[in-house]
Every structure is written in C-alpha cells, then in structure tokens.
Write an enzyme that holds these catalytic residues in place. Structure first.
Site, PDB file in Angstrom:
ATOM      1  N   ALA A  49       0.794  -1.237   0.000  1.00  0.00           N
ATOM      2  CA  ALA A  49       0.000   0.000   0.000  1.00  0.00           C
ATOM      3  C   ALA A  49       0.821   1.280   0.000  1.00  0.00           C
ATOM      4  CB  ALA A  49      -0.911   0.004   1.231  1.00  0.00           C
ATOM      5  N   SER A  50       2.150   1.179  -0.080  1.00  0.00           N
ATOM      6  CA  SER A  50       2.914   2.399   0.203  1.00  0.00           C
ATOM      7  C   SER A  50       3.311   3.208  -1.017  1.00  0.00           C
ATOM      8  CB  SER A  50       4.172   2.049   1.012  1.00  0.00           C
ATOM      9  OG  SER A  50       5.103   1.346   0.231  1.00  0.00           O
ATOM     10  N   ASP A 111       6.864  -7.999   6.231  1.00  0.00           N
ATOM     11  CA  ASP A 111       6.910  -8.775   4.998  1.00  0.00           C
ATOM     12  C   ASP A 111       5.560  -9.451   4.730  1.00  0.00           C
ATOM     13  OD1 ASP A 111       7.425 -10.419   2.901  1.00  0.00           O
ATOM     14  OD2 ASP A 111       9.133 -11.449   3.827  1.00  0.00           O
ATOM     15  N   TYR A 234       8.384  -8.439 -21.325  1.00  0.00           N
ATOM     16  CA  TYR A 234       7.360  -8.429 -20.270  1.00  0.00           C
ATOM     17  C   TYR A 234       6.355  -9.584 -20.435  1.00  0.00           C
ATOM     18  CZ  TYR A 234       4.871  -6.639 -16.315  1.00  0.00           C
ATOM     19  OH  TYR A 234       4.321  -6.543 -15.054  1.00  0.00           O
ATOM     20  N   VAL A 271       5.619   5.134 -14.628  1.00  0.00           N
ATOM     21  CA  VAL A 271       6.873   5.183 -13.884  1.00  0.00           C
ATOM     22  C   VAL A 271       6.587   4.865 -12.423  1.00  0.00           C
ATOM     23  CG1 VAL A 271       8.838   6.609 -13.219  1.00  0.00           C
ATOM     24  CG2 VAL A 271       7.685   7.041 -15.386  1.00  0.00           C
TER      25      VAL A 271
HETATM   26  P1  NAD Z   1       5.654  -0.149  -6.603  1.00  0.00           P
HETATM   27  O1  NAD Z   1       7.079  -0.546  -6.512  1.00  0.00           O
HETATM   28  O2  NAD Z   1       5.324   1.280  -6.787  1.00  0.00           O
HETATM   29  O3  NAD Z   1       4.855  -0.665  -5.316  1.00  0.00           O
HETATM   30  C1  NAD Z   1       5.017  -1.961  -4.803  1.00  0.00           C
HETATM   31  C2  NAD Z   1       4.540  -2.001  -3.384  1.00  0.00           C
HETATM   32  O4  NAD Z   1       4.766  -3.316  -2.855  1.00  0.00           O
HETATM   33  C3  NAD Z   1       5.283  -1.030  -2.453  1.00  0.00           C
HETATM   34  O5  NAD Z   1       4.345  -0.412  -1.609  1.00  0.00           O
HETATM   35  C4  NAD Z   1       6.208  -1.946  -1.678  1.00  0.00           C
HETATM   36  O6  NAD Z   1       6.555  -1.450  -0.396  1.00  0.00           O
HETATM   37  C5  NAD Z   1       5.321  -3.185  -1.546  1.00  0.00           C
HETATM   38  N1  NAD Z   1       6.066  -4.381  -1.200  1.00  0.00           N
HETATM   39  C6  NAD Z   1       7.074  -4.975  -1.879  1.00  0.00           C
HETATM   40  N2  NAD Z   1       7.474  -6.093  -1.247  1.00  0.00           N
HETATM   41  C7  NAD Z   1       6.701  -6.202  -0.134  1.00  0.00           C
HETATM   42  C8  NAD Z   1       6.628  -7.150   0.927  1.00  0.00           C
HETATM   43  N3  NAD Z   1       7.432  -8.211   0.972  1.00  0.00           N
HETATM   44  N4  NAD Z   1       5.715  -6.941   1.903  1.00  0.00           N
HETATM   45  C9  NAD Z   1       4.889  -5.857   1.872  1.00  0.00           C
HETATM   46  N5  NAD Z   1       4.900  -4.939   0.879  1.00  0.00           N
HETATM   47  C10 NAD Z   1       5.810  -5.116  -0.102  1.00  0.00           C
HETATM   48  O7  NAD Z   1       5.051  -1.043  -7.763  1.00  0.00           O
HETATM   49  P2  NAD Z   1       3.810  -0.852  -8.758  1.00  0.00           P
HETATM   50  O8  NAD Z   1       4.358  -0.519 -10.082  1.00  0.00           O
HETATM   51  O9  NAD Z   1       2.740  -0.024  -8.150  1.00  0.00           O
HETATM   52  O10 NAD Z   1       3.335  -2.366  -8.856  1.00  0.00           O
HETATM   53  C11 NAD Z   1       2.205  -2.881  -8.179  1.00  0.00           C
HETATM   54  C12 NAD Z   1       1.568  -3.932  -9.066  1.00  0.00           C
HETATM   55  O11 NAD Z   1       1.123  -3.304 -10.275  1.00  0.00           O
HETATM   56  C13 NAD Z   1       2.536  -5.046  -9.487  1.00  0.00           C
HETATM   57  O12 NAD Z   1       1.829  -6.260  -9.536  1.00  0.00           O
HETATM   58  C14 NAD Z   1       2.943  -4.626 -10.887  1.00  0.00           C
HETATM   59  O13 NAD Z   1       3.367  -5.705 -11.675  1.00  0.00           O
HETATM   60  C15 NAD Z   1       1.618  -4.049 -11.369  1.00  0.00           C
HETATM   61  N6  NAD Z   1       1.689  -3.161 -12.569  1.00  0.00           N
HETATM   62  C16 NAD Z   1       2.589  -2.145 -12.631  1.00  0.00           C
HETATM   63  C17 NAD Z   1       2.643  -1.373 -13.792  1.00  0.00           C
HETATM   64  C18 NAD Z   1       3.627  -0.238 -13.944  1.00  0.00           C
HETATM   65  O14 NAD Z   1       3.848   0.216 -15.066  1.00  0.00           O
HETATM   66  N7  NAD Z   1       4.206   0.260 -12.874  1.00  0.00           N
HETATM   67  C19 NAD Z   1       1.743  -1.607 -14.840  1.00  0.00           C
HETATM   68  C20 NAD Z   1       0.808  -2.611 -14.716  1.00  0.00           C
HETATM   69  C21 NAD Z   1       0.791  -3.400 -13.564  1.00  0.00           C
END
Ligand code: NAD
Length: 392
Positions: A49-50, A111, A234, A271
């Site tokens: 959620a962060s 975690d 991807y 991003v």
């Molecule tokens: P992000 O890195 O911004 O956020 C990931 C979150 O997961 C963070 O809050 C992080 O602290 C948390 N996290 C990681 N490991 C953890 C753990 N062990 N325990 C608790 N929290 C943990 O990533 P994002 O891009 O928002 O990705 C989120 C989802 O969206 C992923 O499944 C990603 O594949 C998907 N997604 C991303 C994109 C993109 O372009 N960024 C596009 C489509 C889908």
C-alpha cells in the site's frame, strides 16, 4: 536534515518527507474533485500500500467512498543520517490526512509474504473493522522469503531466446541497444514464486479461514500486457510467466469455495519504482507519455485507480475482455496511441530523444516517486526526517 536526491541506477536512496506528503495530498485532491459512483468498497485491505498502484488504490477507495483502509507495507523509517523510504513517508502522510478527514486508516509494516504479517493483519481487521469487502494485492517485490528461510529472487529476463532492442540510459539520456538474455527454468520458477499468485491465494485463504471477509468480498491484483515491442521483455518474459500464474490464481480464487470474486486488472505502463528496473520498458514509457499527453489521454496511478473503482470494478456488470480481465490499459492500447508510439520507436535515437519522447515527464515522475521536484516544497529547508506511523 536537508535532503537531496541521491540516484543510484534506477532507484533513489533518499526520500523527502514533505515532498512525499505533497505527492499524497495531490492524489487526495484529485480524487476529491472527481465524480464518484454510488457503489464502492467500504472496508479495504491493501497489500503493498505504500507506493504506486497500491497507494493510489488506497487513496481512491478512501476518498471516493470514505472507505476504512488497512495497508500492509514493507518500508523503513528514518534512522541516523538515512531518510525513511518514500513508501514510509507516503504512508505517514496518508494516515495523517485520512485521520484529519475522519477516515479510519491503519498500517502494518512487515513482509507481506510471511504468515506472521498475515496473522497480524487478520487480528487488526477483526479488532477494528470486523471484516473487509475488498482485498487489493499490489505487491511488486524482487524477492520472497519462505517460512523455511528459502529465498526466491525474481528476474526480468526473456523466455526462450535473447532479445535485442533499444533502451534508454536515464543517467546520460542516451539510447542504445541492449540484449536481454533468457532466464533459465530455475529463474522462471523463482519469478513465478515471487510475482505469481501463490501468495495472493494464501492471503485469501487465510482471511477466509479467519472469517474476516464480507459475503461477496472482491479481490484484485494488477498485471501488464503492453504492445509487441515490450512482449519479449514483459508479457512473454519471466515476469509474464508470473503474471500468467497470477491470472490463473484469480480463476482459482473465483472458482474455489471462498465465495470471493477475484479480478486481475491490466494497468497502464507508468513510472514506478518497479517499472524503472525493467530494461526497454522505460524508453517505451517515455514515448508513451509524450503520445498520450499529446492525445489528451495520459493518466497516472491515481487517475487509473480512481477510474478502476468508479467505472469498472463496481459497475453493475464489470466490464472485462474475453478472458475476464479488467482493461485499465484501454487508453494505452488504443490504435491511435500505439501507431504513433510505434512510429516514434522506429526512429528514436540519442540525437532526437527529446523530440520523440517525454523525457522531462519521465524524470519528473521518477523524482516525484521519492518526494522531489514539487513546486510547493522548499528543498533548502532543514526538516525532521522522522515521520510517525501509528503502531509501526
Ligand atoms: P511499486 O514498486 O510502486 O509498489 C510496490 C509495493 O509493494 C510497495 O508499496 C512496496 O513497499 C510493496 N512491497 C514490496 N514487497 C513487499 C513485501 N514483501 N511486503 C509488503 N509490501 C511489499 O510497484 P507498482 O508498479 O505499483 O506495482 C504494483 C503492481 O502493479 C505489481 O503487480 C505490478 O506488476 C503491477 N503493474 C505495474 C505497472 C507499472 O507500469 N508500474 C503496470 C501494470 C501493472
């Protein structure tokens, strides 16, 4: 402490407390200004959620529907001369705003893959909310530690054969060819273990067994598909195998005996800390930004997640593709967008980079992730890097 960005490769090792607060406030203000559908979630658990999509879903749920939210994060507070992580500051800011606005918001830092954090989450849900009606699974992690201590690491590689295409070096703003090597079977299996749906299913099973899911609860996780230039990296790569598993898991959850309906939403490329690490994709994203901004259909995480909740996930008939996936990449994948991206991709080089791609937009979003580059923040001011999060 006066905090400046320290960029190492594709991450920034510092974060700015006031900048992260400005980022969260801007997202809240966006949601407040939107029209909201009548139906939406009321008690929401967001795992991951962060930052990025998880944070945006939490904000959209809280400020579209007044939802109570519990977040699971894996972040670090400030210590000594180190700032906290941006996810920590985002969460501290979100809780501060939510509480001031009379909204319930609590967070667990640990975690999410561990059974201890699952149990703590269940205890908190039971104590404060009774049950939840929406579970958002938005983890993006490089590794997963199992109960017996085994650590699986995910890789961002192709499957089958190597793939060469253009990529961007964001430090020097140059375009060059990169060859991505194929993952071996062990690496693919490890990537599926980390980013596939196994842990998502574990969460839903644990929540169901503890009787903390409302009747008719919904769960959602996020995926990406993108155009063919990104497929070897991807959709058809090691991460794509994990996403296939995630999607298969959504079906297993929906068809199982928990009574929970699971969705995968295919989101737009944006991003975030995770996407910045994928070869080739950041160059695609910077071209995509230029095209979507020119065509007036660009969105960030908060726009995507507000639209997901308001127009898709709670619609009387949830709109999906023929496979059953929600397509938040609908605007990204429009032919007019993809044809222009493909035209620019073919001709982009170091020499015409700023003409063909929204490099400034990419850099701005990257710095924003860590709380830098906000006009309203004075980065010369000495700030206290400590930001409390209740219970963390
Ligand atoms: P992000 O890195 O911004 O956020 C990931 C979150 O997961 C963070 O809050 C992080 O602290 C948390 N996290 C990681 N490991 C953890 C753990 N062990 N325990 C608790 N929290 C943990 O990533 P994002 O891009 O928002 O990705 C989120 C989802 O969206 C992923 O499944 C990603 O594949 C998907 N997604 C991303 C994109 C993109 O372009 N960024 C596009 C489509 C889908």
């Amino acid at each position: 402490m006066i905090v400046k960005p320290k960029v190492r490769g594709f991450i920034c090792t510092t974060a700015h407390r006031e900048g992260c607060k400005a980022s969260v406030k801007a997202q809240i203000d966006y949601v407040k200004a939107c029209h909201h559908s009548d139906k939406g979630p009321k008690k929401v658990l967001v795992i991951g959620a962060s930052m990025g999509y998880g944070l945006a879903t939490r904000i959209a749920a809280a400020y579209s529907y007044g939802a109570a939210t519990i977040g699971v994060i894996f972040d670090k507070p400030a210590s000594g001369s180190r700032t906290a992580t941006s996810g920590w500051y985002n969460t501290a800011a979100f809780e501060e705003f939510a509480k001031a606005d009379g909204l319930y918001a609590r967070t667990l830092n640990g975690d999410a893959y561990s059974s201890a954090v699952k149990q703590q989450t269940i205890d908190l849900v039971r104590k404060d909310l009774g049950k939840v009606d929406l579970v958002v699974y938005s983890l993006a992690s490089p590794r997963r530690t199992m109960a017996d201590g085994t650590v699986y690491s995910s890789v961002l590689k192709t499957v089958g054969s190597a793939y060469t295409n253009k990529t961007i070096d964001l430090k020097n703003n140059t375009v060059h060819d990169i060859t991505v090597e194929p993952a071996n079977e062990e690496e693919i299996a490890a990537t599926v273990k980390v980013m596939g749906g196994e842990d998502w299913m574990d969460w839903i099973r644990a929540l169901k067994e503890a009787d903390v899911l409302e009747d008719g609860a919904v769960t959602i996780a996020y995926s990406y598909i993108g155009p063919s230039i990104t497929h070897p990296m991807y959709a058809d790569g090691s991460i794509g195998k994990a996403k296939d598993h995630l999607f298969a898991s959504s079906r297993q959850i929906s068809e199982g005996d928990t009574g929970v309906k699971a969705y995968v939403s295919v989101n737009k490329a944006l991003v975030t800390q995770s996407s910045a690490a994928i070869p080739i994709v950041p160059l695609y994203i910077s071209i995509l930004y230029k095209v979507m901004k020119e065509q007036n259909c660009h969105e960030g995480c908060i726009e995507q997640m507000t639209r997901l909740l308001n127009e898709k996930l709670y619609a009387p008939q949830v709109p999906t593709d023929e496979e059953g996936r929600i397509r938040m990449d609908d605007w990204e994948m429009q032919p007019a967008v993809q044809e222009e991206v493909s035209r620019l991709w073919d001709k982009i080089s170091t020499e015409n980079l700023t003409e063909c791609a929204d490099l400034d937009g990419y850099h701005e979003d990257f710095y924003h992730l860590f709380g830098f580059g906000f006009d309203a923040v004075d980065y010369e001011v000495d700030i206290d890097p400590n930001a409390p999060i209740e219970g963390c």
